[in-house]
Every structure is written in structure tokens, then in C-alpha cells.
Design a protein around this motif. Structure first.
Motif, PDB file in Angstrom:
ATOM      1  N   GLY A   1      42.391  39.304  35.619  1.00  0.00           N
ATOM      2  CA  GLY A   1      42.166  38.048  36.313  1.00  0.00           C
ATOM      3  C   GLY A   1      42.656  36.856  35.525  1.00  0.00           C
ATOM      4  O   GLY A   1      43.377  36.976  34.524  1.00  0.00           O
ATOM      5  N   ALA A   2      42.229  35.666  35.979  1.00  0.00           N
ATOM      6  CA  ALA A   2      42.695  34.418  35.386  1.00  0.00           C
ATOM      7  C   ALA A   2      42.207  34.268  33.948  1.00  0.00           C
ATOM      8  O   ALA A   2      41.072  34.624  33.630  1.00  0.00           O
ATOM      9  N   ILE A   3      43.074  33.748  33.097  1.00  0.00           N
ATOM     10  CA  ILE A   3      42.741  33.488  31.705  1.00  0.00           C
ATOM     11  C   ILE A   3      42.531  31.984  31.556  1.00  0.00           C
ATOM     12  O   ILE A   3      43.433  31.187  31.812  1.00  0.00           O
ATOM     13  N   GLU A   4      41.335  31.608  31.144  1.00  0.00           N
ATOM     14  CA  GLU A   4      40.984  30.190  31.080  1.00  0.00           C
ATOM     15  C   GLU A   4      41.056  29.627  29.665  1.00  0.00           C
ATOM     16  O   GLU A   4      41.175  28.424  29.486  1.00  0.00           O
TER      17      GLU A   4
ATOM     18  N   LEU B   1      49.657  43.168  30.168  1.00  0.00           N
ATOM     19  CA  LEU B   1      49.729  44.615  30.003  1.00  0.00           C
ATOM     20  C   LEU B   1      50.186  45.319  31.276  1.00  0.00           C
ATOM     21  O   LEU B   1      50.956  46.274  31.221  1.00  0.00           O
ATOM     22  N   ALA B   2      49.686  44.879  32.433  1.00  0.00           N
ATOM     23  CA  ALA B   2      49.998  45.587  33.672  1.00  0.00           C
ATOM     24  C   ALA B   2      49.582  44.747  34.862  1.00  0.00           C
ATOM     25  O   ALA B   2      48.735  43.846  34.754  1.00  0.00           O
ATOM     26  N   ASP B   3      50.187  45.021  36.015  1.00  0.00           N
ATOM     27  CA  ASP B   3      49.723  44.482  37.285  1.00  0.00           C
ATOM     28  C   ASP B   3      48.636  45.393  37.845  1.00  0.00           C
ATOM     29  O   ASP B   3      48.725  46.621  37.734  1.00  0.00           O
ATOM     30  N   VAL B   4      47.619  44.799  38.433  1.00  0.00           N
ATOM     31  CA  VAL B   4      46.515  45.557  39.021  1.00  0.00           C
ATOM     32  C   VAL B   4      46.451  45.198  40.500  1.00  0.00           C
ATOM     33  O   VAL B   4      46.137  44.064  40.871  1.00  0.00           O
TER      34      VAL B   4
ATOM     35  N   GLY C   1      28.328  47.219  52.634  1.00  0.00           N
ATOM     36  CA  GLY C   1      29.206  46.118  52.986  1.00  0.00           C
ATOM     37  C   GLY C   1      30.646  46.413  52.613  1.00  0.00           C
ATOM     38  O   GLY C   1      30.966  47.488  52.102  1.00  0.00           O
ATOM     39  N   ILE C   2      31.520  45.437  52.872  1.00  0.00           N
ATOM     40  CA  ILE C   2      32.919  45.568  52.502  1.00  0.00           C
ATOM     41  C   ILE C   2      33.087  45.102  51.054  1.00  0.00           C
ATOM     42  O   ILE C   2      32.226  44.410  50.506  1.00  0.00           O
ATOM     43  N   ALA C   3      34.200  45.465  50.438  1.00  0.00           N
ATOM     44  CA  ALA C   3      34.418  45.095  49.039  1.00  0.00           C
ATOM     45  C   ALA C   3      35.906  44.883  48.775  1.00  0.00           C
ATOM     46  O   ALA C   3      36.754  45.574  49.360  1.00  0.00           O
ATOM     47  N   LEU C   4      36.203  43.934  47.896  1.00  0.00           N
ATOM     48  CA  LEU C   4      37.555  43.696  47.382  1.00  0.00           C
ATOM     49  C   LEU C   4      37.559  44.130  45.929  1.00  0.00           C
ATOM     50  O   LEU C   4      36.927  43.498  45.076  1.00  0.00           O
ATOM     51  N   VAL C   5      38.260  45.229  45.633  1.00  0.00           N
ATOM     52  CA  VAL C   5      38.215  45.823  44.300  1.00  0.00           C
ATOM     53  C   VAL C   5      39.616  46.273  43.884  1.00  0.00           C
ATOM     54  O   VAL C   5      40.496  46.435  44.736  1.00  0.00           O
ATOM     55  N   PRO C   6      39.833  46.481  42.591  1.00  0.00           N
ATOM     56  CA  PRO C   6      41.119  47.046  42.164  1.00  0.00           C
ATOM     57  C   PRO C   6      41.354  48.407  42.817  1.00  0.00           C
ATOM     58  O   PRO C   6      40.437  49.220  42.942  1.00  0.00           O
ATOM     59  N   GLU C   7      42.589  48.642  43.213  1.00  0.00           N
ATOM     60  CA  GLU C   7      42.906  49.873  43.935  1.00  0.00           C
ATOM     61  C   GLU C   7      42.586  51.123  43.132  1.00  0.00           C
ATOM     62  O   GLU C   7      42.138  52.133  43.680  1.00  0.00           O
ATOM     63  N   PHE C   8      42.782  51.088  41.804  1.00  0.00           N
ATOM     64  CA  PHE C   8      42.529  52.293  41.013  1.00  0.00           C
ATOM     65  C   PHE C   8      41.052  52.681  41.016  1.00  0.00           C
ATOM     66  O   PHE C   8      40.713  53.844  40.815  1.00  0.00           O
ATOM     67  N   VAL C   9      40.176  51.708  41.268  1.00  0.00           N
ATOM     68  CA  VAL C   9      38.744  52.000  41.291  1.00  0.00           C
ATOM     69  C   VAL C   9      38.374  52.850  42.506  1.00  0.00           C
ATOM     70  O   VAL C   9      37.433  53.654  42.449  1.00  0.00           O
TER      71      VAL C   9
ATOM     72  N   LEU D   1      42.720  46.216  56.692  1.00  0.00           N
ATOM     73  CA  LEU D   1      43.902  45.346  56.769  1.00  0.00           C
ATOM     74  C   LEU D   1      44.996  45.804  55.810  1.00  0.00           C
ATOM     75  O   LEU D   1      45.494  45.041  54.974  1.00  0.00           O
ATOM     76  N   PRO D   2      45.418  47.060  55.924  1.00  0.00           N
ATOM     77  CA  PRO D   2      46.367  47.620  54.950  1.00  0.00           C
ATOM     78  C   PRO D   2      47.744  46.977  54.984  1.00  0.00           C
ATOM     79  O   PRO D   2      48.496  47.077  54.005  1.00  0.00           O
ATOM     80  N   ASP D   3      48.106  46.326  56.085  1.00  0.00           N
ATOM     81  CA  ASP D   3      49.446  45.767  56.204  1.00  0.00           C
ATOM     82  C   ASP D   3      49.550  44.337  55.667  1.00  0.00           C
ATOM     83  O   ASP D   3      50.649  43.770  55.650  1.00  0.00           O
ATOM     84  N   LEU D   4      48.433  43.779  55.248  1.00  0.00           N
ATOM     85  CA  LEU D   4      48.448  42.402  54.758  1.00  0.00           C
ATOM     86  C   LEU D   4      48.501  42.370  53.235  1.00  0.00           C
ATOM     87  O   LEU D   4      47.938  43.223  52.553  1.00  0.00           O
ATOM     88  N   GLU D   5      49.171  41.370  52.731  1.00  0.00           N
ATOM     89  CA  GLU D   5      49.370  41.257  51.281  1.00  0.00           C
ATOM     90  C   GLU D   5      48.128  40.689  50.601  1.00  0.00           C
ATOM     91  O   GLU D   5      47.519  39.726  51.087  1.00  0.00           O
ATOM     92  N   LEU D   6      47.777  41.300  49.483  1.00  0.00           N
ATOM     93  CA  LEU D   6      46.666  40.832  48.666  1.00  0.00           C
ATOM     94  C   LEU D   6      47.192  40.354  47.311  1.00  0.00           C
ATOM     95  O   LEU D   6      48.233  40.828  46.850  1.00  0.00           O
ATOM     96  N   PRO D   7      46.483  39.438  46.660  1.00  0.00           N
ATOM     97  CA  PRO D   7      46.928  38.998  45.327  1.00  0.00           C
ATOM     98  C   PRO D   7      46.954  40.165  44.346  1.00  0.00           C
ATOM     99  O   PRO D   7      46.171  41.119  44.453  1.00  0.00           O
ATOM    100  N   VAL D   8      47.850  40.089  43.392  1.00  0.00           N
ATOM    101  CA  VAL D   8      47.942  41.083  42.319  1.00  0.00           C
ATOM    102  C   VAL D   8      47.324  40.474  41.069  1.00  0.00           C
ATOM    103  O   VAL D   8      47.754  39.413  40.611  1.00  0.00           O
ATOM    104  N   MET D   9      46.316  41.126  40.521  1.00  0.00           N
ATOM    105  CA  MET D   9      45.709  40.669  39.281  1.00  0.00           C
ATOM    106  C   MET D   9      46.520  41.166  38.086  1.00  0.00           C
ATOM    107  O   MET D   9      47.273  42.127  38.196  1.00  0.00           O
ATOM    108  N   GLN D  10      46.335  40.502  36.980  1.00  0.00           N
ATOM    109  CA  GLN D  10      46.992  40.926  35.743  1.00  0.00           C
ATOM    110  C   GLN D  10      45.963  41.404  34.737  1.00  0.00           C
ATOM    111  O   GLN D  10      44.917  40.777  34.570  1.00  0.00           O
TER     112      GLN D  10
END
Length: 311
Positions: free
Chosen positions: A164-167, A176-179, A247-255, A269-278
């Protein structure tokens, strides 16, 4: 004496005197810092007589006393104070430069304290650490897996792996990688709630989140505010709660990769683009890197980090 021999001898003599001066200055600085000749000798591993002799030679070459010694205390003369103020930073810089050069040529060794999130640490970082330690048997690693944020300096960590964001601009960061992310729900949840067809439909579903403030979801270029039912503090528990039908959840795909394959979770909503975390490696800007930390950073950055499915 042959032509040029006297000149060469004088030149060598001058160099030796300069080296003696540098050694004497270093010892003088240590005497002042330690508060006595005896303490300086213990710190440097030299006899007190050697410390005293070097100080006397330095004072003789400079033509001025530097220290006033008594049975109870040691104090600086005016010349000693001026000299100490000028040369202490130089001696410290020289010592640090020497230590850094030695460290760069030393084999990786010693203790590294590393902090990482639980899921990413287990799935992506731990396998790399195991391989790294096989290559460098003199390195010890103290790995802390925690989904909370740590303060590298005050908590005493050499390295942190975050998503995620680095403050914190005071930290040096390396990607290291895209998540990639996924929005998921259990089949049981979808039996009692309509399948979302567009981003706005998610606002009618209760969500499980890792933190209460993570309710602004970026989906297909839109921002949707989802009402949360449970905040878990853990990506693994967020997945488990979604799998349990809370409920629904927004989580890293590898999880959730294995759950998606087994059908215990469904991607929304598999056809919609989601942000990529770093995923990012962080260490303190002011910290002097050890050979072990440099080697580990080089190893982590040498190739893309593959992320196994989270347990």
C-alpha cells in the motif's frame, strides 16, 4: 648518499610524521571522549603508557599542552578545546568511512530484524528468507509478522515489508512486487443478496474490511463507499469472514486464490479494473547498512517475487 635518496628519505619521514599525527589526534579525541587516559586505553585496547606517550608526542609536535591532568580530573587547555572541536568530526568521519568500507567487503553476518504483514510475509517473503539463509549461514533473522504498522527506528527493525501507500518520507523504499486485488463474496452471501452488476451496486452490500477507514473502493475508475460490518485488522481474517458469509471483501488476490479455485469464494465484477498495490521494502534513511542487509536487499530485488497462495 646517491642523488635523490635524501629527498626520498625526507619524504618518507614526513609521511610517517603525518601518520603519527593522525594516530595521535585519534587517541587525543578518544581521551577527551572517555574522560581519562585509562578509559581511552581500555576503549582502544592499548596500555595506558602507550596512550600517554602518544599524547606527549602530539603535544610536543604541536608545541602546546592540550590537557591539564590531575589526580581527580582531566580538563582541556584552550588549545586543546580548539583542537578537539576541529578534529573530532574529522576523526568520526574517518572512522565511519573505514567501518563502511570494511562492512562492504565483509561476508554477510549478524542479526537482521524484519517486519512484514502476516499474509504477504508467509506467502512471499518467508520462502525468500529461507533460501537467503541457506546461502548465508552466518546471518540470523528475527522475523515479525504483524498486520500493524511498525516504526523502524523506535522499534529497532532493520527492514520492513509493507503493502500500500508509503507515507514516511524519511524511509528509503524499494518496490518488490505488484499485488493484484480482488473483490469476493461467498456463495452463501450471494444466495441472499443480488449479484452486483456495476460498481455502485456494492454500496448495497455489507463489507468486511481490515481497517475501518478502508471503505472507499476504487473500481473501474469509480469510487464506491461501502458500508462495513466487520473490521478485522488482518487480511487472513478478512478472507475467512467473507468465506463465512459475513459480507463482501476487497483483498489481495493471492489471499483468496485457493478459495476462488475451490469455489468457496466468488470473484465480483471480474471485468472491471482494480488498483494494483505495491509491496515495498523499507529501511531507515539514516541507518548504516550492514553487509547482511545489503545482501538481503540485493537478493530480494534481484528477481520478481512470486507470491504463493496464502495459507
Amino acid at each position: 648518499m646517491p642523488d635523490g635518496a635524501l629527498e626520498r628519505a625526507c619524504s618518507r619521514s614526513g609521511i610517517l610524521r603525518e601518520l603519527d599525527d593522525l594516530s595521535g589526534l585519534s587517541i587525543f579525541v578518544r581521551i577527551v571522549e572517555e574522560g581519562s587516559l585509562s578509559a581511552a586505553g581500555r576503549a582502544l585496547g592499548l596500555p595506558k603508557a602507550t596512550i600517554s606517550r602518544n599524547l606527549a608526542l602530539l603535544e610536543k609536535r604541536l608545541g602546546a599542552p592540550l590537557l591539564i591532568r590531575s589526580t581527580r580530573a582531566l580538563s582541556l587547555t584552550d588549545a586543546g578545546r580548539r583542537l578537539f572541536d576541529r578534529v573530532q568530526p574529522i576523526v568520526r568521519d574517518a572512522q565511519q568511512a573505514t567501518a563502511e568500507i570494511k562492512s562492504r567487503h565483509a561476508a554477510p553476518a549478524g542479526l537482521l530484524r524484519i517486519a512484514a504483514s502476516v499474509a504477504y510475509g508467509q506467502a512471499a517473503i518467508a520462502p525468500r528468507l529461507l533460501a537467503f539463509m541457506k546461502r548465508h549461514p552466518a546471518v540470523r533473522i528475527d522475523l515479525h509478522l504483524d498486520d500493524g504498522r511498525v516504526n523502524l527506528v523506535s522499534d529497532g527493525y532493520d527492514l520492513a515489508i509493507r503493502m500500500g501507500a508509503i507515507e514516511d518520507s524519511e524511509l528509503i523504499s524499494h518496490k518488490l512486487a505488484d499485488v493484484h486485488m480482488a473483490i469476493v463474496a461467498s456463495p452463501g452471501w450471494l444466495e441472499h443478496h443480488d449479484m452486483p452488476r456495476r460498481p455502485g451496486d456494492l454500496a448495497r452490500h455489507a463489507a468486511v474490511v481490515t481497517r475501518p477507514h478502508l471503505i472507499q473502493w476504487q473500481i473501474g475508475g469509480e469510487t464506491v463507499r461501502v458500508p462495513w460490518r466487520m473490521s478485522t485488522g488482518s487480511m487472513i481474517l478478512t478472507r475467512d469472514a467473507a468465506r463465512a458469509g459475513l459480507g463482501i471483501a476487497l483483498v489481495p488476490e493471492f489471499v483468496v486464490r485457493r478459495d476462488l479455485e475451490r469455489g468457496s469464494l466468488v470473484r465480483l465484477l471480474p471485468d472491471l479494473e482494480l488498483p494494483v498495490m505495491q509491496a515495498t521494502a523499507l529501511y531507515a534513511r539514516a541507518a548504516r547498512q550492514s553487509a547482511a542487509l545489503r545482501a538481503l536487499l540485493g537478493y530480494l530485488l534481484s528477481s520478481p517475487i512470486a507470491v504463493d497462495a496464502a495459507p
